[in-house]
Design an enzyme around this catalytic site. Structure first.
Site, PDB file in Angstrom:
ATOM      1  N   ALA A  66       0.855  -1.188   0.000  1.00  0.00           N
ATOM      2  CA  ALA A  66       0.000   0.000   0.000  1.00  0.00           C
ATOM      3  C   ALA A  66       0.891   1.238   0.000  1.00  0.00           C
ATOM      4  CB  ALA A  66      -0.888  -0.015   1.242  1.00  0.00           C
ATOM      5  N   GLY A 109       0.758  -5.149   0.899  1.00  0.00           N
ATOM      6  CA  GLY A 109      -0.458  -5.314   0.103  1.00  0.00           C
ATOM      7  C   GLY A 109      -0.200  -5.991  -1.229  1.00  0.00           C
ATOM      8  N   GLU A 112      -0.361  -9.503  -0.537  1.00  0.00           N
ATOM      9  CA  GLU A 112      -1.747  -9.864  -0.190  1.00  0.00           C
ATOM     10  C   GLU A 112      -2.633  -9.986  -1.433  1.00  0.00           C
ATOM     11  OE1 GLU A 112      -1.550  -6.582   2.732  1.00  0.00           O
ATOM     12  OE2 GLU A 112      -2.603  -7.959   4.057  1.00  0.00           O
ATOM     13  N   GLU A 132       4.882  -4.986   7.093  1.00  0.00           N
ATOM     14  CA  GLU A 132       4.130  -3.905   7.743  1.00  0.00           C
ATOM     15  C   GLU A 132       4.566  -3.649   9.179  1.00  0.00           C
ATOM     16  OE1 GLU A 132       2.794  -6.379   5.952  1.00  0.00           O
ATOM     17  OE2 GLU A 132       1.230  -5.607   4.636  1.00  0.00           O
TER      18      GLU A 132
HETATM   19  N1  CAA Z   1       4.562   3.120  -0.866  1.00  0.00           N
HETATM   20  C1  CAA Z   1       4.950   4.272  -1.452  1.00  0.00           C
HETATM   21  N2  CAA Z   1       6.099   4.378  -2.165  1.00  0.00           N
HETATM   22  C2  CAA Z   1       6.871   3.270  -2.274  1.00  0.00           C
HETATM   23  C3  CAA Z   1       6.509   2.038  -1.690  1.00  0.00           C
HETATM   24  C4  CAA Z   1       5.288   1.983  -0.962  1.00  0.00           C
HETATM   25  N3  CAA Z   1       4.841   0.848  -0.393  1.00  0.00           N
HETATM   26  N4  CAA Z   1       7.478   1.146  -1.964  1.00  0.00           N
HETATM   27  C5  CAA Z   1       8.391   1.782  -2.701  1.00  0.00           C
HETATM   28  N5  CAA Z   1       8.035   3.067  -2.902  1.00  0.00           N
HETATM   29  C6  CAA Z   1       8.745   4.083  -3.643  1.00  0.00           C
HETATM   30  C7  CAA Z   1       9.974   4.609  -2.864  1.00  0.00           C
HETATM   31  O1  CAA Z   1       9.579   5.586  -1.910  1.00  0.00           O
HETATM   32  C8  CAA Z   1      10.804   5.158  -3.984  1.00  0.00           C
HETATM   33  O2  CAA Z   1      10.296   6.414  -4.369  1.00  0.00           O
HETATM   34  P1  CAA Z   1      11.311   7.640  -4.719  1.00  0.00           P
HETATM   35  O3  CAA Z   1      12.079   7.132  -5.909  1.00  0.00           O
HETATM   36  O4  CAA Z   1      10.394   8.749  -5.018  1.00  0.00           O
HETATM   37  O5  CAA Z   1      12.177   7.815  -3.513  1.00  0.00           O
HETATM   38  C9  CAA Z   1      10.531   4.197  -5.141  1.00  0.00           C
HETATM   39  O6  CAA Z   1       9.308   3.527  -4.821  1.00  0.00           O
HETATM   40  C10 CAA Z   1      11.612   3.145  -5.304  1.00  0.00           C
HETATM   41  O7  CAA Z   1      11.776   2.512  -4.045  1.00  0.00           O
HETATM   42  P2  CAA Z   1      13.212   2.371  -3.311  1.00  0.00           P
HETATM   43  O8  CAA Z   1      14.099   3.515  -3.683  1.00  0.00           O
HETATM   44  O9  CAA Z   1      12.950   2.136  -1.868  1.00  0.00           O
HETATM   45  O10 CAA Z   1      13.749   1.050  -4.039  1.00  0.00           O
HETATM   46  P3  CAA Z   1      14.734  -0.046  -3.425  1.00  0.00           P
HETATM   47  O11 CAA Z   1      15.074  -0.962  -4.544  1.00  0.00           O
HETATM   48  O12 CAA Z   1      15.854   0.594  -2.679  1.00  0.00           O
HETATM   49  O13 CAA Z   1      13.860  -0.843  -2.336  1.00  0.00           O
HETATM   50  C11 CAA Z   1      11.881  -1.992  -1.567  1.00  0.00           C
HETATM   51  C12 CAA Z   1      12.745  -1.584  -2.771  1.00  0.00           C
HETATM   52  C13 CAA Z   1      12.676  -2.975  -0.671  1.00  0.00           C
HETATM   53  C14 CAA Z   1      10.639  -2.671  -2.097  1.00  0.00           C
HETATM   54  C15 CAA Z   1      11.528  -0.734  -0.744  1.00  0.00           C
HETATM   55  O14 CAA Z   1      11.001   0.248  -1.638  1.00  0.00           O
HETATM   56  C16 CAA Z   1      10.517  -0.951   0.325  1.00  0.00           C
HETATM   57  O15 CAA Z   1      10.845  -1.486   1.378  1.00  0.00           O
HETATM   58  N6  CAA Z   1       9.240  -0.559   0.089  1.00  0.00           N
HETATM   59  C17 CAA Z   1       8.201  -0.580   1.095  1.00  0.00           C
HETATM   60  C18 CAA Z   1       7.710  -2.016   1.329  1.00  0.00           C
HETATM   61  C19 CAA Z   1       6.665  -2.008   2.405  1.00  0.00           C
HETATM   62  O16 CAA Z   1       6.919  -1.675   3.541  1.00  0.00           O
HETATM   63  N7  CAA Z   1       5.427  -2.394   2.042  1.00  0.00           N
HETATM   64  C20 CAA Z   1       4.306  -2.430   2.949  1.00  0.00           C
HETATM   65  C21 CAA Z   1       3.469  -1.186   2.773  1.00  0.00           C
HETATM   66  S1  CAA Z   1       2.149  -1.073   3.959  1.00  0.00           S
HETATM   67  C22 CAA Z   1       0.986  -2.170   3.415  1.00  0.00           C
HETATM   68  O17 CAA Z   1       1.109  -2.748   2.351  1.00  0.00           O
HETATM   69  C23 CAA Z   1      -0.178  -2.351   4.316  1.00  0.00           C
HETATM   70  C24 CAA Z   1      -1.134  -3.364   3.853  1.00  0.00           C
HETATM   71  O18 CAA Z   1      -1.136  -4.489   4.274  1.00  0.00           O
HETATM   72  C25 CAA Z   1      -2.131  -3.022   2.892  1.00  0.00           C
END
Ligand code: CAA
Length: 258
Positions: A66, A109, A112, A132
């Protein structure tokens, strides 16, 4: 081909719908706009009478979860009044089979909605996880429930409480994915399977999906009865005679949905 801001949808003559999450610069983070467009796209899939849906992501992620930037400042009131994220469940409610084609990240998500798919094909470089907990929240699109049903409590607790990521091979060993294929073959493999399924009798396909899903929700004796009733029902349709006649005539079946 339908273009949305956050998705693309194509329904081919083979009646396979290909829906692509398309916010690659944000790793296809699931925003509210994407959720709205996703439900519109599913309506379009139904109107087009597609037989199978393939769901994939553009770029280096299926979906990284998400949209954290969008969620950060949300209040409890806003989340609960809008029943935020609930519309993604529309995917699980589709009657046609769904195939997830996962390249790269399927996190939060993203994992999921991948788990809502009936079949899940993963590239060797794919990774799955429910991170999360590190954000101060828990999975909110079914992760605590679907993951636990698929992999069991000890593994689900490990993934959800530590937030650790697993690769495609481990996901396969845990029973989370149906097939692991080379990264550049994921979509082709999913489309091939989708076309194969789309060529079978649609009633038999629907019956098979309903029966398998029933296994999660009922006792064995109820499930066996449900299956047997469906099995008997398929003898009401011409596709059963055609399928069996084609086998005995040593020719491909020509299903007509009659
Ligand atoms: N939401 C918003 N933006 C996101 C995102 C997310 N879940 N995941 C990645 N992005 C964005 C980053 O902010 C980044 O944007 P910018 O270029 O503007 O800075 C872009 O995507 C590329 O990401 P990274 O620079 O972080 O890329 P990376 O290769 O270094 O890392 C990754 C990749 C390990 C997937 C890392 O992006 C990450 O950990 N993402 C978040 C994963 C996460 O925590 N997901 C759970 C979200 S909460 C949820 O999903 C709740 C639910 O159950 C519904």
């Amino acid at each position: 081909m339908s273009e949305y801001d956050t998705l693309t949808l194509a329904v081919g003559d083979d009646r396979v719908a290909l829906l692509t999450l398309n916010r690659p610069t944000a790793l296809n983070a699931l925003s509210s706009q994407m959720m709205r467009e996703f439900t519109e796209a599913l309506d379009e899939v139904t109107r087009a009478d597609a037989r199978v849906l393939v769901l994939t992501g553009a770029g280096r992620a299926f979906a990284a979860g998400a949209d954290i930037a969008e969620m950060r400042d949300r209040t409890f009131g806003e989340m609960t009044d809008a029943d935020h994220l609930s519309a993604w469940e529309r995917l699980a409610a589709l009657r046609i089979p769904t195939i997830g084609a996962v390249n790269g990240f399927a996190l939060g998500g993203g994992c999921e909605i991948a788990m809502m798919c009936d079949l899940l094909f993963a590239g060797e470089g794919a990774s799955f996880g429910q991170p999360e907990i590190a954000l101060g929240i828990i999975p909110g699109i079914g992760g605590t429930q679907r993951l636990t049903r698929v992999v069991g409590k000890p593994q689900a607790m490990d993934l959800i409480l530590t937030g650790r990521r697993i690769d495609a091979d481990e996901a396969f060993r845990l029973g989370l994915v149906s097939r692991v294929v080379p990264d550049d073959e994921v979509l082709d493999s999913a489309m091939t399977a989708a076309r194969q399924i789309a060529g079978f009798s649609s009633r038999a396909v629907r019956a098979a999906k309903e029966c398998v899903l029933r296994a999660d929700q009922t006792s064995l004796s109820e499930g066996l009865l449900f299956e047997r009733r469906w099995f008997h029902s398929l003898f009401a349709f011409a596709d059963q005679t055609e399928g069996m006649t084609a086998f005995l005539d040593k020719r491909p079946a020509r299903f007509s949905d009659d």
